[in-house]
Enzyme design. Structure first.
Site, PDB file in Angstrom:
ATOM      1  N   HIS A 158      30.944   6.812  17.192  1.00  0.00           N
ATOM      2  CA  HIS A 158      32.224   6.267  16.552  1.00  0.00           C
ATOM      3  C   HIS A 158      32.870   7.632  15.798  1.00  0.00           C
ATOM      4  O   HIS A 158      33.664   7.419  14.762  1.00  0.00           O
ATOM      5  CB  HIS A 158      31.844   5.198  15.075  1.00  0.00           C
ATOM      6  N   SER A 279      53.171  27.758  20.641  1.00  0.00           N
ATOM      7  CA  SER A 279      54.305  26.935  20.275  1.00  0.00           C
ATOM      8  C   SER A 279      55.778  27.860  20.200  1.00  0.00           C
ATOM      9  O   SER A 279      55.433  28.723  19.712  1.00  0.00           O
ATOM     10  CB  SER A 279      54.108  26.251  18.914  1.00  0.00           C
ATOM     11  N   LYS A 285      49.859  28.564  16.496  1.00  0.00           N
ATOM     12  CA  LYS A 285      49.353  27.567  17.434  1.00  0.00           C
ATOM     13  C   LYS A 285      48.646  28.200  18.665  1.00  0.00           C
ATOM     14  O   LYS A 285      49.275  29.188  19.054  1.00  0.00           O
ATOM     15  CB  LYS A 285      50.443  26.400  18.135  1.00  0.00           C
ATOM     16  N   GLU A 292      44.956  19.336  27.912  1.00  0.00           N
ATOM     17  CA  GLU A 292      45.758  18.118  27.810  1.00  0.00           C
ATOM     18  C   GLU A 292      46.529  17.901  29.240  1.00  0.00           C
ATOM     19  O   GLU A 292      46.536  16.625  29.121  1.00  0.00           O
ATOM     20  CB  GLU A 292      46.750  18.718  26.745  1.00  0.00           C
TER      21      GLU A 292
END
Ligand code: ARG
Length: 460
Positions: A158, A279, A285, A292
């Site tokens: 979970h 970024s 970043k 992704e």
């Protein structure tokens, strides 16, 4: 507008302009050129051997096919959209090269059995490539597992810290998944490896062909039994796409882990500069783009399966040009899966685990509460449900005091259960917890090392 020279005998007018847009498949089925040449060679040799065409014509055709192969390899072959597809492009070029004998190659054959022979050969190789890509990824995972057989990190259920596990164990869970994926591609390859060649348009042919010979020449295990099934079946492509879909789903889960593990909030792994991007606005970043993208590309692969299943669904026997839509879906899934596998293997090899961050995350989450409950069962002989309650109350004490379980005093614990003794502290550390999980398939480093040895033997 002249009629089509390959099939235009009964036509007096050429196709509408829009037909010349919608009909051609050459832009994508040129990828079947190698398979088409192989199929034509096998068919031609068989025709000559059976005396269906003369030996001289057979030789001329084989010579022409060799020339075409060289032209294609050199990039000199001109693919023409007005010739629709790869089959007619090659046949037309053959006619330019060797004259009328070229027209004999299509004896006892139809584009219907020709295209699906090519396609089975192509999907067969794609299954092999997928297997190799998966194997390379397994090897990368195995190398990390070896390095981190005893590195502790939180295991989640979970998305909540559950119990401590080892990073090696976590890596090996994916090795198992990708092994099943390999099995699916092996099964697909095995089941598809029957030859449709010689089914002709749909009903077989009146020429005395030898389908065993062509099947064998192309590496198929045997000819398909039913000519109607042979030309209309696409379940081999669906099965391939289903295997791709499941593998892509597994890749997507692993990609999700990388995205999460590499955020500063987790900091479990670091990808090198080679596998991160910056970024355009936020200088801090380090985005795990490839992970992704792999996760995102899963949608296309699943879509490819659904698209082809929808094409085949409701299509009565036998061939319909609907089936021309089969190839792009398969090519897309193959390209997507192959690049995803390669990128994932490279990222897994590249990542550096951060054992300190993993351990810190573990300590924050009371992951040895189950060990405490198990101790109460084992030593105090309480039923597990009662032990669960006692451990829960002790976790609450620790939480209120803002400390870990092993930082509570014995006196604190005894306020919840007076029978608890000093002995309990032996099971509260992360290491003792992990080491105690010795059941078959468990996370104890000793067990992980057994799994490692098993996979090292298998993945050589
Ligand atoms: N380009 C077609 C395909 O991809 C080849 C078979 C065409 N057969 C036919 N009878 N039109 O399926």
């Amino acid at each position: 507008m002249s009629t089509n020279k390959m099939w235009g005998g009964r036509f007096s007018a050429g196709p509408a302009a829009i037909m010349r847009e919608i009909t051609p498949s050459i832009d994508f089925d040129k990828r079947l050129a190698g398979e088409d040449l192989a199929g034509s060679r096998a068919h031609c040799r068989m025709l000559a051997q059976e005396g269906i065409i003369s030996k001289d014509d057979g030789q001329a055709i084989l010579g022409g096919l060799d020339t075409i192969e060289k032209e294609i390899a050199a990039g000199d072959f001109v693919f023409k959209r007005e010739l629709e597809d790869i089959h007619l492009n090659i046949e037309a070029r053959l006619a330019e090269l060797i004259g009328p004998a070229a027209g004999r190659l299509h004896t006892a054959r139809s584009r219907n059995d020709q295209v699906v022979t090519d396609f089975r050969l192509w999907v067969r190789s794609a299954c092999e490539r997928a297997g190799q890509g998966l194997l390379a990824l397994q090897q990368a995972l195995l190398a990390q597992a070896e390095k981190h057989a005893a590195t502790i990190l939180p295991g989640f259920t979970h998305m909540q810290v559950a119990q401590p596990v080892t990073f090696g164990h976590h890596m090996l869970a994916y090795v198992e998944m990708f092994a099943r994926d390999r099995g699916r591609f092996e099964d697909t390859r095995k089941r598809l490896n029957e030859s449709p060649l010689g089914a002709a348009a749909l009903a077989g042919t009146s020429f005395p062909i030898d389908r065993d010979t062509t099947a064998k020449a192309l590496g198929f295990a045997r000819p398909m039994r039913n000519s109607m099934d042979a030309i209309s079946a696409r379940d081999f492509a669906l099965e391939y796409l289903a295997a791709c879909s499941i593998a892509a789903v597994h890749l997507s889960r692993l990609a999700g882990e990388l995205v999460q593990w590499s955020t500063p909030a987790f900091g479990f792994v670091r990808l090198s500069d080679a596998f991160t991007t910056g970024s355009s606005i936020m200088p801090q970043k380090r985005n795990p783009d490839a992970a992704e993208l792999i996760r995102g590309k899963t949608g296309r692969v699943l879509g490819d399966f659904v698209a082809l299943a929808t094409v085949v669904k409701g299509l009565v026997l036998t061939y319909g040009t609907d089936l021309q839509e089969d190839k792009e879906r398969v090519f897309d899934a193959a390209d997507t899966l192959e690049i995803s596998l390669a990128a994932m293997a490279a990222m897994i090899a590249d990542l550096t685990a951060n054992p300190a961050r993993m351990r810190a995350a573990c300590e924050a989450g009371y992951p040895t509460a189950t060990d405490l409950a198990d101790w109460v069962v084992r030593v105090l002989k309480k039923p597990f449900r009662e032990a669960h309650h006692i451990a829960g109350s002790i976790v609450k004490l620790a939480e209120d005091a803002g400390v870990g379980l092993d930082a509570l005093s014995l006196a604190d614990m005894q306020t919840v259960e007076p029978a608890i003794t000093q002995d309990v502290f032996k099971v509260l550390s992360l290491d003792s917890s992990v080491n105690s999980r010795m059941s078959l398939g468990g996370t104890a480093p000793a067990r992980v090392k057994e799994q490692l040895a098993y996979w090292k033997g298998l993945l050589k």
